[in-house]
Every structure is written in C-alpha cells, then in structure tokens.
Design a protein around this motif. Structure first.
Motif, short mmCIF file in Angstrom:
data_model
loop_
_atom_site.label_atom_id
_atom_site.label_comp_id
_atom_site.label_asym_id
_atom_site.label_seq_id
_atom_site.Cartn_x
_atom_site.Cartn_y
_atom_site.Cartn_z
N LEU A 414 0.82 -1.21 0.00
CA LEU A 414 0.00 0.00 0.00
C LEU A 414 0.86 1.26 0.00
CD1 LEU A 414 -2.86 -1.01 2.47
CD2 LEU A 414 -2.94 -0.92 -0.02
N LEU A 415 1.97 1.24 0.72
CA LEU A 415 2.85 2.41 0.76
C LEU A 415 3.45 2.67 -0.63
CD1 LEU A 415 4.68 1.89 4.17
CD2 LEU A 415 2.95 3.60 3.64
N LEU A 416 3.81 1.61 -1.33
CA LEU A 416 4.34 1.79 -2.67
C LEU A 416 3.26 2.32 -3.62
CD1 LEU A 416 6.59 -1.37 -3.17
CD2 LEU A 416 7.30 0.96 -2.65
N PHE A 417 2.03 1.84 -3.45
CA PHE A 417 0.95 2.25 -4.34
C PHE A 417 0.57 3.71 -4.11
CE2 PHE A 417 -3.62 2.57 -5.37
CZ PHE A 417 -3.56 2.23 -6.71
N PHE A 418 0.47 4.13 -2.85
CA PHE A 418 0.00 5.49 -2.55
C PHE A 418 1.13 6.52 -2.54
CE2 PHE A 418 -3.52 3.14 -0.36
CZ PHE A 418 -4.54 3.61 -1.16
N PHE A 419 2.32 6.14 -2.06
CA PHE A 419 3.37 7.13 -1.84
C PHE A 419 4.67 6.84 -2.60
CE2 PHE A 419 0.87 6.74 2.15
CZ PHE A 419 0.17 7.94 2.03
N GLN A 420 4.77 5.69 -3.27
CA GLN A 420 5.93 5.31 -4.08
C GLN A 420 7.24 5.32 -3.29
OE1 GLN A 420 4.00 8.27 -5.67
NE2 GLN A 420 2.59 6.54 -5.78
N GLN A 421 7.17 5.08 -1.99
CA GLN A 421 8.38 4.99 -1.21
C GLN A 421 8.13 4.16 0.04
OE1 GLN A 421 9.33 9.12 -0.36
NE2 GLN A 421 8.17 9.11 1.53
N PHE A 422 9.22 3.65 0.60
CA PHE A 422 9.13 2.81 1.79
C PHE A 422 10.36 3.06 2.64
CE2 PHE A 422 10.00 -1.24 3.99
CZ PHE A 422 8.84 -1.33 4.73
N SER A 423 10.15 3.29 3.92
CA SER A 423 11.25 3.60 4.82
C SER A 423 11.95 2.32 5.27
CB SER A 423 10.74 4.38 6.04
OG SER A 423 11.77 4.54 6.99
N LEU A 424 13.24 2.21 4.99
CA LEU A 424 14.01 1.05 5.42
C LEU A 424 14.31 1.08 6.91
CD1 LEU A 424 16.53 0.88 2.43
CD2 LEU A 424 14.46 -0.47 2.76
N PRO A 483 8.53 3.35 -8.59
CA PRO A 483 7.38 3.89 -9.33
C PRO A 483 6.08 3.25 -8.88
CG PRO A 483 9.18 3.30 -10.82
CD PRO A 483 9.55 2.78 -9.48
N ALA A 484 4.99 3.98 -9.01
CA ALA A 484 3.69 3.46 -8.60
C ALA A 484 3.37 2.17 -9.36
CB ALA A 484 2.60 4.50 -8.86
N PRO A 485 3.22 1.04 -8.67
CA PRO A 485 2.97 -0.23 -9.35
C PRO A 485 1.53 -0.29 -9.86
CG PRO A 485 3.81 -0.56 -7.10
CD PRO A 485 3.37 0.86 -7.22
N PRO A 486 1.26 -1.10 -10.89
CA PRO A 486 -0.13 -1.27 -11.36
C PRO A 486 -0.97 -1.99 -10.30
CG PRO A 486 1.36 -2.77 -12.51
CD PRO A 486 2.22 -1.84 -11.71
N VAL A 487 -2.29 -1.83 -10.41
CA VAL A 487 -3.19 -2.38 -9.40
C VAL A 487 -3.05 -3.89 -9.30
CG1 VAL A 487 -5.61 -2.64 -8.74
CG2 VAL A 487 -4.80 -0.46 -9.64
N TRP A 488 -2.93 -4.57 -10.44
CA TRP A 488 -2.85 -6.04 -10.39
C TRP A 488 -1.65 -6.50 -9.58
CZ3 TRP A 488 1.43 -8.63 -11.96
CH2 TRP A 488 2.31 -7.99 -12.84
N SER A 489 -0.53 -5.77 -9.66
CA SER A 489 0.65 -6.18 -8.89
C SER A 489 0.47 -5.93 -7.40
CB SER A 489 1.89 -5.45 -9.41
OG SER A 489 1.82 -4.06 -9.12
N ILE A 490 -0.33 -4.90 -7.05
CA ILE A 490 -0.61 -4.65 -5.64
C ILE A 490 -1.49 -5.75 -5.07
CG2 ILE A 490 -1.77 -3.06 -4.05
CD1 ILE A 490 0.92 -2.08 -5.04
N VAL A 491 -2.51 -6.17 -5.83
CA VAL A 491 -3.36 -7.29 -5.38
C VAL A 491 -2.52 -8.54 -5.19
CG1 VAL A 491 -5.30 -8.76 -6.00
CG2 VAL A 491 -5.40 -6.30 -6.48
N LEU A 492 -1.63 -8.81 -6.14
CA LEU A 492 -0.75 -9.98 -6.02
C LEU A 492 0.18 -9.85 -4.82
CD1 LEU A 492 0.14 -12.63 -7.44
CD2 LEU A 492 1.86 -11.25 -8.64
N ALA A 493 0.68 -8.63 -4.58
CA ALA A 493 1.59 -8.42 -3.45
C ALA A 493 0.87 -8.60 -2.11
CB ALA A 493 2.20 -7.02 -3.53
N VAL A 494 -0.37 -8.16 -2.02
CA VAL A 494 -1.14 -8.35 -0.78
C VAL A 494 -1.31 -9.85 -0.51
CG1 VAL A 494 -3.41 -8.05 0.28
CG2 VAL A 494 -2.31 -6.13 -0.89
#
Length: 650
Positions: A414-424, A483-494
């Motif tokens: 969700l963080l990649l989809f909405f904000f295109q970044q993730f805090s390590l 980069p903002a991933p496509p929706v299908w990849s987010i569903v697969l990632a969840v």
C-alpha cells in the motif's frame, strides 16, 4: 454475514472508481431489487453455494446503489455556474477550526441563510479571508480576524466550483473537497464589511470544534515558538496542518507518519488508561460496587473516553474505525457475549461506509483497516506465542517484534501504491517512537488539556524533542523508492504478504516473496530510441512539461507559485516524476521569471538532483538560455531557438 459486509464494501468501492454515475432511477431500482432478491433467497432457498452467491451479489449491488445515491444527492448541491464569481450575501456559522496561512485565514463555513435574492449556494463552502483582497477593487486591505468555530457571521462572498488539477500521482484536491462535502470555494469580500451577529451556534459538533480551537490556541500560546508545538497540537486535537512541512518529510522518511495523527493506537490507549483508572477507583467504593460492577463501569468509562478523544481528533477515519470497534466490543462485553476480532472489524467497516462512503478515497482508510486486519491475522492461534497473559518479558518482546515485522512487511504494497516509497529504517524508528509518543508524550498532552499546567507541556515537548532528534538523524538514511505499481501487482503483493506471514513451518512461504516482486520491480515504459514522450502537466495558470527519451528526462518550466505554503513543483511536478520512477532530471529549463512558469522551480531543485539547469533568469544559477544550444539524446535532437544573443528572457 462477514462476506456480505465485504461484498457491500466492494460495491461502494466500485462506484468511487466510475467516471460518471449511473442514472438515479437505475440505482434506486437496483437497491430495491437487491433487497427483494436477497430476502427471497433467504426465505426460498436452502443454505448452499447458490444462496450464498445470490446474497453476495445482492449485497454488492446494494453497496453500489447506496454509494451512487449518496453521491447523486451530494452532486445535486453544486454551486450553479451562473453564480460563480458574483457577490453573494450569506449568513452562517464557522463550522471547523480555521487554518492560518501567509495571507489570511481559511475556514469551512456552513451557510444557514442566503440574503441575495435568487442566489443558490451550497450548504458547506470553504472560504479564505485575505489580509489583502485579491482581484478587483485595487486589492484593498482588510484585517482578517480569528475565526472561532461556532461563531455566526454575515458575509459577502465570491464563490467558484471546486477545481483540482488532474495529474497522475498527484493529490486530488477536488476529490478531497467532495469527500468533505465542500461544494464551493471562495473568499470573503471586505465591502460591505463582514458582521459578526453575536450569536453562537449551540450544535454539538460546533461546540466540539470550538473546544478544539481553544485547546490549540492555548497550546500554541504556552509553547510559543517551540520547534515541535505543532506536533503536540496534532497529537492533542488532530490538527495535522499545524505541523511544519519539513517535519512531514522526516515522518515519511522514517515511516512514523501514522503516529502524528490521532490513530487507533492513540484512541485505544486512552480508552485502556481511562478504563483502568476508573476501575481502580470504582473498586474502592462498596456503594458504587453494589450499584454497578467495577468491570462494567470501566468498560463504559473506556468507551466514553474513546468516543470523546475521537471527536476531539476531528473524527478522522482511523479514529472512527477504532471508536466503532470499541463500541461493538463494549456492547458485547456489557451483554456478556464475546465478539470475534474480524467480526468487530467488519462491523466497524460497515459503519464507516454507511456514514462516509467516500472514506475509501483516502489512503488512511486502506492503511488503517489493512494494519488492523494484519494484526488479527498474525495474532491468531496459528502464530500467537504460547502463555497468554503469563508470557515472560522475553516472550512479550518476541511477540512485539513479530507484530512490528508483520506490519512493516504488510504495509509495503500500500505504501508503494500510494506514496511510491518505503522507509528502510521504519522498524527501528517505530520501535523507539511508538512507546515514547503513545505512552509518554500523548498522555502528557492530553493531561495538559485537563490540567492547564505549563510544566506538563514543557516536559512533553522536551521528551518529544529527543525522539525528533533521533528521527531527523534516521531520515537522512536512504529510502526505498519505486514507481507506482499497477493495481494487479498490488493485489498480487497483498496475497504474497498473506503467504509470507503464514505460520512457521508452512512449506511454501517463500512463494509469498516471489509474489511481491512484480510490485517491487515495476519499471514504467519509456519511449523507444529515436522517439520522445511529452507530458503537459495540469498546473492551472502556467506551464510544466516533462519530456522523456529512452534514457533521459527534461523538465520545461515548473508551474506556478500558488501561495507562500505551496507551489506546483511541490504539489504536482515532483509527485508526478516520482510516481513514474524519475529520480533525476537531466536538464531543467526555466524560460522566464514569471511566477506561473518559475514558481515551482525551487521545490523541484530541492527535491530531485538536476544535472543541467538552463534559464533566462539572471539570479538563477546554471547556464543561460541562448539560441543555438543543441544536444542529442537517444536519437532525438534538441535545439534552442530563443533568446537570441543580446536578449534576456522572453
């Protein structure tokens, strides 16, 4: 029941994705049909797959019809186009806390009466009261007073329909206004002079907003120019706009943004602390114990504290979700029943959507419900540490670490989809910030509301300052940006997260990591060799154009300066570039110094590395634009035609 709630939610979500609403007659018929078909299947069909399918379809249809009818009703309250830009005299009430900005104050106004003959005005509008009135009349000066919630005013206003910029990856201002039922924006005219009627609204919501305003003013006055005064205000009354923009960068870089809003964690903490305190005192009074058991008294006190704190927070989606969940739990406990965690969560989801079907437009909705669902998932009997309440400190630490790991991994899609970044560094930052802010800083801030002792706020600010210094250090470490991933990849990632967090020993958990890869490795397409891609961004009055070749990126102008607080570079250009995986600008051209072309340049230069800067502005560093400059990228020839030697600018 649980699947029916999920189906209802899917119907609501589907409507929010439509470009246009279906006719209201269709929605009404569909809603009635869903009720009839669902009722008939319950009465006429035996339990089985056929009945379950029909009920789920009816629930989804009912959700879609409900959301469509609510949206139709809200759209009907739009400002008529013939009343845009015209003076209208209205009487109404300041509905929410005003937000100061560089040139005045901005506030939500509930219109109670329209005095201008024939004028039609929406019930809720957002107004700005400028210290210097814009537009015509020579920009006359005015003194913008502090607008106190609940105060009734007679104002002359100029309104326009809400408008937001339509850009991929950017903030949808128009949708944000629509979700808040604000159907027009405008400003207050200084002639004729605004008049405060002297009457104050007695509505409960206006009373709560007035209380929030008074607390905010008291905190800001007590803390003065302290660095983190705005953060304490946000923790106490949910006013996130009091936090400086630079601090939001720190919170985003460390994954601690959720702590700066009054989230479910804070509401639950307040409820638990108040319940424990009331239960402790209640057991000391035999008379009270005879009237009501201490356990039930503690439950009622905790519920009242949760609802009160949620209202103090402005009733945001995370606070709503927690208040509704605690309401269901409290009712179940008071009645002697036990409610399953997933059932409580889904009932809270249903209540949120019934009250506010547009909540699904907010990233906080998905992050909030997603995080709690994940906690239920990993805390189930399959992964719970044995021992229950008899756990050793080591076992409790291990369980805390598992939950923190689960939330960190689970929020990644969700963080990649909405904000295109993730805090390590998010796990480390949260391991320190969550206990300190939730168990020390926030309780002290809330105690300062009840006991106006400056020492409490000073101590809370001192503890917060220590945490902030650590977060500022951690914020300088690298972020994972994608980069903002496509929706299908987010569903697969969840789905991959669900597999990855299966119980230890499950044979194919590694498959979950593979399911995450499409979202983590997504690369947006770029033009082929010899081709160019050109995107003209919607920045309003001004220009910003992104030019891409196979491997290079050029930015031509950066859009306008909207106010002292925001510009197109910050709000539009940089979010678009990041959403498309552009982390570096090879060449940036600023054509001339007009603010509608150069206003966003500073934000772009501060956010992304720029290899080459060309401009026609003497004060700007870099090279000067000149006719005849030429370069070739990936088979594409670029030639500058203006200005000719001896000229400056356009």
């Amino acid at each position: 029941m649980r699947l029916m709630i999920l189906a209802f939610a899917c119907g609501v979500i589907l409507v929010q994705q439509l470009a246009a609403l279906p006719p209201s007659a269709w929605s009404t018929v569909a809603a009635a049909g869903a009720c009839v078909i669902g009722g008939a299947s319950l009465l006429g069909l035996r339990p089985g797959r056929a009945r379950a399918f029909i009920l789920l379809l009816a629930a989804a249809s009912l959700g879609a019809s409900f959301a469509a009818l609510r949206a139709e009703h809200r759209l009907a309250s739009a400002l008529p186009s013939e009343w845009e830009g015209r003076d209208v005299s209205v009487v109404g009430v300041v509905a929410e806390m005003a937000q100061p900005f560089a040139r005045g104050e901005r506030f939500v106004f509930t219109v109670e009466q329209v005095l201008t003959a024939g004028a039609v005005v929406p019930e809720r509008v957002m107004l700005s009261w400028y210290r210097q009135e814009p537009g015509a009349d020579g920009g006359r000066s005015s003194t913008a007073p502090i607008m106190v919630p609940g105060d009734r005013w007679q104002l002359t206003v100029r309104l326009k329909r809400p408008h937001g910029n339509a850009n991929p990856g950017g903030f949808d201002y128009e949708a944000w206004l629509f979700e808040r039922d604000i159907r027009a924006t405008g400003y207050v005219r200084v002639s004729p002079p605004p008049v405060r009627t002297g009457m104050t609204s007695g509505a409960l919501l206006h009373f709560v907003e007035r209380w929030r305003h008074e607390i905010r003013e008291r905190f800001l006055q007590a803390l003065g120019s302290s660095d983190y005064a705005g953060v304490l205000v946000a923790l106490a009354v949910g006013d996130q706009r009091a936090i400086q923009g630079e601090f939001w960068r720190v919170f985003a870089a460390t994954g601690t943004t959720h702590l700066m809003s009054i989230s479910g964690l804070h509401v639950t903490m307040v409820a638990a602390m108040l319940a424990a305190f009331v239960g402790f005192l209640w057991r000391r009074s035999p008379r009270l114990m005879h009237r009501l058991p201490a356990q039930k008294a503690a439950i009622i006190a905790g519920w009242l504290g949760a609802v009160g704190y949620a209202m103090l927070a402005g009733f945001s989606v995370p606070a709503q979700r927690t208040a509704y969940m605690l309401t269901v739990v409290a009712l179940a406990m008071l009645s002697g029943r036990r409610a399953a965690g997933t059932q409580v969560l889904l009932l809270a989801l249903l209540l949120v959507l019934l009250i506010d079907p547009w909540a699904v437009l907010a990233p906080g909705f998905w992050l909030s419900f997603g995080a709690v669902s994940l906690l239920f998932y990993v805390s189930s009997g399959r992964q719970a540490v044995s021992g229950g309440w008899k756990r050793s400190p080591w076992q409790s630490t291990l369980q805390w670490g598992r939950l923190q790991w689960a939330v960190t991994i689970g929020s990644l899609p969700l963080l990649l989809f909405f904000f295109q970044q993730f805090s390590l560094v998010s796990p480390l930052a949260n391991a320190v910030a969550i206990p300190v802010i939730s168990l020390v800083v926030t309780p002290l801030a809330l105690l300062a509301i009840v006991l106006p002792i400056p020492l409490l706020l000073d101590f809370a600010h001192g503890v917060l300052a220590l945490v902030m210094q650590l977060l500022i250090l951690l914020a300088d470490l690298p972020l994972y940006e994608q980069p903002a991933p496509p929706v299908w990849s987010i569903v697969l990632a969840v789905g991959g997260v669900g597999v990855l967090l299966l119980p230890r020993g499950f044979p194919v958990r590694w498959v979950g990591a593979i399911m995450l890869l499409p979202a983590l490795l997504h690369v947006p397409p770029r033009p082929s060799h010899g081709e160019v891609g050109l995107t003209v961004l919607d920045v309003g009055q001004g220009l910003a154009v992104v030019v891409q070749t196979a491997t290079k990126t050029l930015l031509y102008d950066a859009g306008p300066l909207y106010s002292a607080e925001s510009d197109a570079g910050q709000r539009i250009v940089v979010p678009y570039l990041r959403a498309n995986g552009i982390r570096r600008i090879d060449t940036m051209i600023v054509t001339h110094s007009d603010s509608d072309h150069a206003g966003g340049a500073a934000s772009v230069l501060a956010s992304l590395p720029v290899d080459r800067l060309l401009s026609s502005i003497d004060e700007m560093p870099g090279e000067a634009c000149a006719a005849g400059l030429e370069w070739n990228w990936d088979g594409v020839r670029f030639l500058m035609l203006h200005p000719v030697p001896g000229e400056t600018g356009f």
